[in-house]
Design a protein around this motif. Structure first.
Motif, mmCIF file in Angstrom:
data_model
loop_
_atom_site.group_PDB
_atom_site.id
_atom_site.type_symbol
_atom_site.label_atom_id
_atom_site.label_comp_id
_atom_site.label_asym_id
_atom_site.label_seq_id
_atom_site.Cartn_x
_atom_site.Cartn_y
_atom_site.Cartn_z
ATOM 1 N N VAL A 217 -6.524 1.918 0.842
ATOM 2 C CA VAL A 217 -5.559 0.593 1.227
ATOM 3 C C VAL A 217 -6.212 -0.023 2.474
ATOM 4 O O VAL A 217 -6.685 -1.211 2.351
ATOM 5 C CB VAL A 217 -4.120 0.950 1.630
ATOM 6 C CG1 VAL A 217 -3.470 -0.083 1.899
ATOM 7 C CG2 VAL A 217 -3.427 1.634 0.456
ATOM 8 N N ALA A 218 -6.943 0.706 3.498
ATOM 9 C CA ALA A 218 -7.470 0.085 4.359
ATOM 10 C C ALA A 218 -8.973 -0.308 4.424
ATOM 11 O O ALA A 218 -9.725 -1.003 4.499
ATOM 12 C CB ALA A 218 -7.336 0.846 5.603
ATOM 13 N N ASP B 181 -6.884 7.569 -0.110
ATOM 14 C CA ASP B 181 -6.395 6.074 0.103
ATOM 15 C C ASP B 181 -6.943 5.180 0.891
ATOM 16 O O ASP B 181 -7.592 5.317 1.803
ATOM 17 C CB ASP B 181 -5.176 6.759 1.022
ATOM 18 C CG ASP B 181 -4.463 5.363 1.352
ATOM 19 O OD1 ASP B 181 -4.764 4.314 1.013
ATOM 20 O OD2 ASP B 181 -3.400 5.792 2.420
ATOM 21 N N LYS C 242 -3.981 -4.042 0.459
ATOM 22 C CA LYS C 242 -4.494 -4.859 1.290
ATOM 23 C C LYS C 242 -5.496 -5.887 0.676
ATOM 24 O O LYS C 242 -5.281 -6.969 0.129
ATOM 25 C CB LYS C 242 -5.160 -4.301 2.436
ATOM 26 C CG LYS C 242 -4.070 -3.448 3.347
ATOM 27 C CD LYS C 242 -4.921 -3.106 4.596
ATOM 28 C CE LYS C 242 -3.870 -2.355 5.580
ATOM 29 N NZ LYS C 242 -3.023 -3.076 6.345
ATOM 30 N N TYR D 1 -2.700 8.008 8.245
ATOM 31 C CA TYR D 1 -1.558 6.825 8.302
ATOM 32 C C TYR D 1 -1.664 6.368 6.602
ATOM 33 O O TYR D 1 -2.631 6.169 6.081
ATOM 34 C CB TYR D 1 -1.790 5.895 9.119
ATOM 35 C CG TYR D 1 -0.658 4.764 8.716
ATOM 36 C CD1 TYR D 1 0.557 4.848 9.058
ATOM 37 C CD2 TYR D 1 -0.909 3.462 7.984
ATOM 38 C CE1 TYR D 1 1.454 3.951 9.020
ATOM 39 C CE2 TYR D 1 -0.079 2.594 7.749
ATOM 40 C CZ TYR D 1 1.436 2.603 8.429
ATOM 41 O OH TYR D 1 2.171 1.717 8.152
ATOM 42 N N HIS D 2 -0.519 6.393 5.807
ATOM 43 C CA HIS D 2 -0.356 6.288 4.592
ATOM 44 C C HIS D 2 0.709 5.129 4.059
ATOM 45 O O HIS D 2 0.978 5.025 3.077
ATOM 46 C CB HIS D 2 -0.342 7.246 3.963
ATOM 47 C CG HIS D 2 -1.649 8.115 3.847
ATOM 48 N ND1 HIS D 2 -2.748 8.108 3.304
ATOM 49 C CD2 HIS D 2 -1.607 9.395 4.616
ATOM 50 C CE1 HIS D 2 -3.675 8.955 3.789
ATOM 51 N NE2 HIS D 2 -2.779 9.944 4.653
ATOM 52 N N GLY E 236 0.799 -1.353 0.131
ATOM 53 C CA GLY E 236 -0.046 -0.085 -0.084
ATOM 54 C C GLY E 236 0.892 1.255 0.005
ATOM 55 O O GLY E 236 0.677 2.139 -0.703
ATOM 56 N N ALA E 237 1.912 1.289 0.809
ATOM 57 C CA ALA E 237 2.776 2.289 0.808
ATOM 58 C C ALA E 237 3.435 2.641 -0.449
ATOM 59 O O ALA E 237 3.429 3.933 -0.864
ATOM 60 C CB ALA E 237 3.944 2.197 1.938
HETATM 61 C C1 LIG Z 1 -4.732 3.880 4.865
HETATM 62 C C2 LIG Z 1 -3.433 3.080 4.653
HETATM 63 N N1 LIG Z 1 -2.562 3.521 3.483
HETATM 64 C C3 LIG Z 1 -1.579 2.839 3.439
HETATM 65 C C4 LIG Z 1 -1.233 1.656 4.061
HETATM 66 C C5 LIG Z 1 0.194 0.964 4.158
HETATM 67 O O1 LIG Z 1 -0.123 -0.275 3.389
HETATM 68 P P1 LIG Z 1 0.997 -1.486 3.301
HETATM 69 O O2 LIG Z 1 1.159 -1.755 4.897
HETATM 70 O O3 LIG Z 1 0.659 -2.463 2.455
HETATM 71 O O4 LIG Z 1 2.215 -0.765 2.934
HETATM 72 C C6 LIG Z 1 -2.046 1.283 5.049
HETATM 73 C C7 LIG Z 1 -1.734 0.069 5.930
HETATM 74 O O5 LIG Z 1 -2.024 0.001 7.102
HETATM 75 C C8 LIG Z 1 -3.051 2.099 5.493
HETATM 76 O O6 LIG Z 1 -3.986 1.710 6.283
#
Ligand SMILES: Cc1ncc(COP(=O)(O)O)c(C=O)c1O
Length: 678
Positions: free
Chosen positions: A480-481, A478, A507, A382-383, A349-350
């Motif tokens: 991802v979550a 974002d 994710k 958080y990203h 995700g990052a």
């Molecule tokens: C909103 C959000 N963005 C990015 C990420 C980062 O994802 P990764 O752990 O796959 O790098 C997360 C991880 O929890 C997240 O919650």
């Protein structure tokens, strides 16, 4: 320590499975091994009887015939057909539970279960023998005939087993029809070579298979019994721990605490459960870090994984394409707002956030606005953990000392810190002041997850993104979550009625199976990167494994499951069930707040006066350890205990999850002075 579980499957019906099962059990029994053998389902058995096969297996181990078969049907057909004809149904869950219980019974070192017919024999409308054996995580022995045609039948069975991720122990050939020895040996050699599998013996044609003493002797003489002995010992787990302690550094794990704690060593998973090396089962209350959607070892996803692995595991996506990557992109876009048309793959995700930030910055530059070089993000956002992702999601305690790696961003307070009206007013001020220099706003839609599960309203999201747009900034959401059903809609942006310029996914994209993330952008953004070579607008970014075909193939299967298996509705029902059961925590003096959006839940602990706790008490961590003792896995975010289960978790499992967490909170409150209710 549970017994070694071996399942015997045939390449077809009548190949000699029962004789091999009984013979192996008899031979192991005579060597002093605590062996228990049985048939899972027998058909063509008169009511009140256990059937001839169970009787033979019983005689082999000195057990009662009725203890050597779990379900019987009068009708001599496949279990599914027989059950249907008799107005019954094969209770797969009950069979699984009974076999698992047997593997834990004292004195059982090896449990041998005989399947029915071949691997793809139906048990119910949706489950085959293969599904059941895979759910048991049994090592499977394939019994094959010796005569002509056996190479093809055995190879097909081996392939079907491997496609489902089944662990194969080997093949035993049974010469039920008495072929000439040369042909049996030739076929055995061919199977071993062609299928790359050990052929553990050829059982000759027996004059009287009912004579179990003789059968035991012949099996011992012709089959490699060492392959069926009890597993070495619990050393496996100990070895893992020793190697780990000596050589591994775990993410987000306090090394001193890790050194001192008794680690959980996971070996397999099934549905919403994780199984450790000792066979103990744990409910996965955090979907293996908010990723797993449809459950572990899902047959459809496993099949997609194995079948892609059988074609090619990886080929680069730089300047090339492949079917899973191209089709997944199209299928993803079909489920997104129509403006989002281009998919860029990464793994974490990052990394996908990193891509989103670069693309936003460069899109502004190529669009004639190089001065738009700043980002706005929400405090408590958080990203991810790469440098740019940390810059937009910085948190003081986590990122101390990293300043040389990070850049400065404009941070606006989210609704949970100042209230919604003030949060919007603050955002308006920032954009009014610096709008001309802002490239993009970055926001987690609907709920800020990793900061402690802080939800905001859809209206706030629409307004704050509207403010950014009105000042010429791009909007990066974002997800991802929040993506893939976690907030009740397939994507939070869809539910909230927001269409960003750039969407970040991770994710759950691969159903929680494999590392895969995506940055999805509008055609307008893609277009500004489409220019003659001399302008150097190529996106100079990519990873070796970007767009990995296995991950993409599984992601396609996962998306399809959303359509086929009612997954979103299951997630919504789970969210309501959680919300009802979480009420038991709401009144507790040591619970400051319970927050929830969809299946994403944060239980914030506090002292009875309603204040935050001293972080040194490690209350959140203590609760997760107490929950683990109750066979439930949750993880703390500081003093917020997070629940975020797979969407397919059943109501009973959800009740167990919340119940265990409630008990754990109470237990920890009672043991920590500062938490004791006054
Ligand atoms: C909103 C959000 N963005 C990015 C990420 C980062 O994802 P990764 O752990 O796959 O790098 C997360 C991880 O929890 C997240 O919650």
């Amino acid at each position: 320590m549970s017994a070694r579980l071996i399942a015997v499957a045939g390449t077809g019906t009548g190949v000699g499975k029962t004789v091999v099962t009984a013979g192996l059990a008899a031979a192991l029994h005579r060597r002093g091994v605590g062996v228990r053998a049985l048939k899972l389902v027998a058909t063509g058995v008169a009511p009140g009887d256990a059937g001839a096969d169970a009787a033979l297996i019983g005689r082999a181990t000195g057990a009662r015939a009725s203890d050597c078969v779990l379900e019987t049907y009068r009708t001599a057909r496949s279990p599914f057909a027989a059950a249907t004809a008799e107005g019954r149904s094969v209770d797969v869950e009950a069979l699984l539970a009974r076999v698992r219980a047997l593997t834990r019974e004292r004195g059982h070192e090896v449990v041998i279960v005989e399947g029915t017919g071949g691997l793809l024999v139906p048990l119910t409308a949706s489950a085959t023998v293969r599904d059941l054996l895979r759910s048991l995580d049994a090592e499977v022995l394939i019994v094959a005939r010796t005569d002509l045609g056996t190479v093809n039948h055995t190879a097909l069975s081996v392939e079907a087993a491997r496609n489902a991720g089944i662990r194969l122990l080997g093949v035993v050939m049974s010469d039920a029809s008495g072929v000439e020895a040369g042909l049996a040996a030739e076929n055995a050699g061919q199977i071993a070579a062609q299928c790359d599998i050990p052929v553990l013996g050829v059982l000759p044609r027996l004059a009287d298979p009912e004579d179990v003493e003789r059968l035991a002797g012949i099996v011992a003489a012709t089959i490699d019994l060492a392959a069926f002995m009890p597993s070495a010992s619990p050393v496996a787990g100990a070895t893992v721990v020793a190697s780990d302690r000596a050589h591994v550094w775990h993410p987000f794990t306090q090394t001193m605490e890790w050194r001192d704690e008794d680690p959980l060593v996971i070996r397999s998973g099934e549905g919403c459960w994780l199984v450790d090396v000792n066979g103990d089962r744990y409910l996965d209350g955090i979907a293996s870090l908010w990723a797993n959607v449809h459950g572990h070892a899902h047959p459809v996803l496993d099949r997609a994984l194995h079948s892609q692995a059988g074609r090619i595991a990886h080929s680069t996506f730089l300047g090339q394409t492949h079917e899973p990557g191209a089709l997944l992109a199209a299928e993803l876009c079909a489920r997104l707002p129509p403006e989002l048309t281009r998919v860029f793959y990464s793994e974490a995700g990052a990394a996908a956030v990193e891509v989103a930030l670069r693309v936003a910055l460069l899109a502004q530059r190529y669009g004639g606005h190089p001065e738009r070089n700043r980002f706005v993000s929400l405090a408590d956002g958080y990203h991810g953990d790469t440098a740019a992702a940390v810059s937009v999601g910085r948190s003081a305690p986590f990122h101390r000392g990293l300043d040389p790696l990070l850049f400065d961003v404009l941070r606006v307070p989210p609704p949970h810190l100042v209230g919604e009206a003030a949060a919007l007013a603050h955002a308006s001020d920032v954009f009014a002041r610096d709008g001309a220099h802002i490239a993009a706003l970055v926001v987690e839609p609907r709920i800020q997850g990793a900061a402690g599960m802080w939800p905001h309203s859809d209206a706030y999201l629409r307004h704050v993104t509207g403010i950014a747009r009105s000042h010429g900034a791009l909007v990066i959401c974002d997800e991802v979550a929040t993506g893939f059903g976690r907030t009740g809609d397939l994507f939070a942006i869809g539910g909230a009625g927001v269409s960003p310029d750039i969407l970040v996914l991770g994710k759950g994209l691969s159903g929680g199976y494999l590392p895969l993330s995506a940055t999805v952008v509008t055609e307008a953004i893609y277009d500004v990167f489409t220019a003659p070579y001399e302008e150097h607008r190529t996106l100079y970014y990519g990873h070796t494994y970007s767009g990995n075909p296995i991950a993409c193939a599984v992601a396609r299967a996962s998306l399809q499951l959303f359509d086929d298996a009612d997954t979103l509705d299951r997630g919504r029902r789970l969210a309501s069930r959680l919300s009802a059961t979480l009420q038991q925590l709401v009144g507790l003096a040591v619970v400051r707040e319970v927050r929830q959006r969809g299946v994403m839940v944060g239980i914030e602990l506090g002292n009875p006066a309603g204040d935050a706790l001293d972080p040194a008490l490690r209350a959140g961590r203590r609760v997760t350890l107490a929950a683990r003792r109750r066979h439930v896995i949750v993880r703390p975010l500081g003093d917020v205990v997070v629940l975020n289960p797979p969407l397919v978790m059943s109501e009973a499992e959800a009740d167990m999850l919340v119940g265990a967490v409630a008990e754990s909170v109470i237990e920890v409150a009672a043991s920590v002075q500062e938490l004791v209710p006054v």
